[in-house]
Design an enzyme around this catalytic site. Structure first.
Site, short mmCIF file in Angstrom:
data_model
loop_
_atom_site.label_atom_id
_atom_site.label_comp_id
_atom_site.label_asym_id
_atom_site.label_seq_id
_atom_site.Cartn_x
_atom_site.Cartn_y
_atom_site.Cartn_z
N GLY A 46 0.83 -1.20 0.00
CA GLY A 46 0.00 0.00 0.00
C GLY A 46 0.86 1.25 0.00
CD GLN A 51 3.32 5.86 2.58
OE1 GLN A 51 2.33 5.29 2.16
NE2 GLN A 51 4.36 5.19 3.05
CG LEU A 90 6.32 0.94 1.05
CD1 LEU A 90 5.77 1.22 -0.34
CD2 LEU A 90 7.40 -0.14 1.00
CG HIS A 131 -0.57 1.42 7.16
ND1 HIS A 131 0.39 1.06 8.08
CD2 HIS A 131 0.05 2.25 6.28
CE1 HIS A 131 1.54 1.66 7.77
NE2 HIS A 131 1.36 2.38 6.67
CD GLU A 132 -1.31 2.53 2.67
OE1 GLU A 132 -0.90 3.71 2.63
OE2 GLU A 132 -0.54 1.58 2.91
CG HIS A 135 0.01 6.91 5.49
ND1 HIS A 135 1.11 7.49 6.07
CD2 HIS A 135 0.35 5.62 5.25
CE1 HIS A 135 2.07 6.57 6.20
NE2 HIS A 135 1.64 5.43 5.71
ZN ZN Z 1 2.55 3.64 5.63
#
Ligand code: ZN
Length: 152
Positions: A46, A51, A90, A131-132, A135
């Site tokens: 993901g 990011q 990441l 999780h995404e 963000h």
């Molecule tokens: Zn992440």
């Protein structure tokens, strides 16, 4: 398509709340393509727009190889159960944390055609969706991890 530079933990960009996407322009579609390429090149499941330094509510997920979910303006609309497991990012290479997440999650989002759809995921897909989406609100898994591991 182009591989984008991934912003690392510690960068303020990752702490900002992202703006919704009002119109899915060709630029947004290119961004989606580039995010998918970047995620795959980094062997991730993901990636969220902040990011790669873009403060818009966009994420891509590929838990099952070849099945890419594009989430534009995603909203969690239901969740149930609980799972505890290791999670990485990441933007924080080589590290993992133990994180509790719902076992099952339903998200409502738009795809690149502007169509609204719902996606329900369990286990790793549920974890990736949470999780995404976190963000996009400037939240990181390390905020809620109970233990931290470093890769050898
Ligand atoms: Zn992440």
């Amino acid at each position: 398509m182009a591989k984008l530079k991934i912003v690392k933990f510690g960068d303020e960009t990752l702490r900002r709340v992202c703006r919704p996407v009002d119109e899915i322009t060709p630029r947004i579609k290119t961004l989606l393509d580039d995010m998918i390429e970047t995620m795959r090149a980094a062997n991730g499941v993901g990636l969220a727009a902040p990011q790669v330094g873009i403060l818009r509510r966009i994420a891509v997920i590929e838990v099952e190889e070849g099945v890419v979910h594009e989430l534009i303006n995603p909203k969690i609309i239901a969740y149930s159960g609980e799972q505890e497991g290791n999670e990485g990012c990441l933007s924080n290479p080589g590290k993992y944390g133990k994180v509790k997440r719902p076992m099952c999650v339903t998200v409502r989002a738009q795809n690149r055609k502007g169509e609204t759809y719902e996606l329900t995921g369990k286990e790793l897909l549920a974890r990736a969706i949470m999780h995404e989406c976190d963000h996009l609100d400037g939240k990181l898994y390390t905020d809620i991890q109970t233990e931290e591991y470093v890769e050898d």
